[in-house]
Write a protein that holds these residues in place. Structure first.
Motif, mmCIF file in Angstrom:
data_model
loop_
_atom_site.group_PDB
_atom_site.id
_atom_site.type_symbol
_atom_site.label_atom_id
_atom_site.label_comp_id
_atom_site.label_asym_id
_atom_site.label_seq_id
_atom_site.Cartn_x
_atom_site.Cartn_y
_atom_site.Cartn_z
ATOM 1 N N GLU A 1 39.666 -2.734 80.023
ATOM 2 C CA GLU A 1 39.242 -1.544 79.320
ATOM 3 C C GLU A 1 37.554 -1.372 79.449
ATOM 4 O OE1 GLU A 1 40.517 -4.227 77.485
ATOM 5 O OE2 GLU A 1 42.637 -3.464 77.355
ATOM 6 N N ARG B 1 43.067 3.894 77.891
ATOM 7 C CA ARG B 1 42.449 2.684 77.046
ATOM 8 C C ARG B 1 40.868 2.320 77.392
ATOM 9 N NH1 ARG B 1 47.209 -1.120 78.404
ATOM 10 N NH2 ARG B 1 49.019 -0.215 76.898
ATOM 11 N N SER B 2 40.192 2.974 78.320
ATOM 12 C CA SER B 2 39.015 2.461 78.866
ATOM 13 C C SER B 2 37.938 2.971 77.796
ATOM 14 C CB SER B 2 38.691 3.286 80.322
ATOM 15 O OG SER B 2 37.101 2.867 80.754
#
Length: 94
Positions: free
Chosen positions: A36, A62-63
């Motif tokens: 992430e 999700r990053s």
């Protein structure tokens, strides 16, 4: 310094890529579970399957890095999968 996380479909490929990248200056390898935070996520798979597409979607979602780059290296990918992958922002499909 560019941070890179490797997500490979098999451990041997992942370890081989990590071994090569660890020798490069200006790059920091992150553990897979910390992808992430990566600037670049290197995804390695022989064939792109639905699982690959779902993983790419999850990685992008999700990053915490606004400028995340996904690089997909594969032996085979269908045109429809390339079109679908574009929405997840890959920098390159090789």
């Amino acid at each position: 310094m560019i941070s890179i996380a490797i997500l490979a479909s098999d451990p041997v490929t992942g370890e081989g890529a990590a071994s090569c990248l660890q020798r490069q200056r200006g790059m920091t390898l992150l553990p897979q579970k910390e992808h992430e935070r990566a600037d670049v996520v290197l995804m390695l798979t022989m064939d792109v399957a639905e699982e690959t597409m779902l993983l790419m979607e999850a990685v992008a979602a999700r990053s915490v890095n606004r400028v995340l780059g996904i690089v997909l290296v594969t032996g085979s990918i269908a045109e429809r999968q390339v079109v679908r992958a574009v929405q997840f922002g890959p920098r390159s499909v090789i």
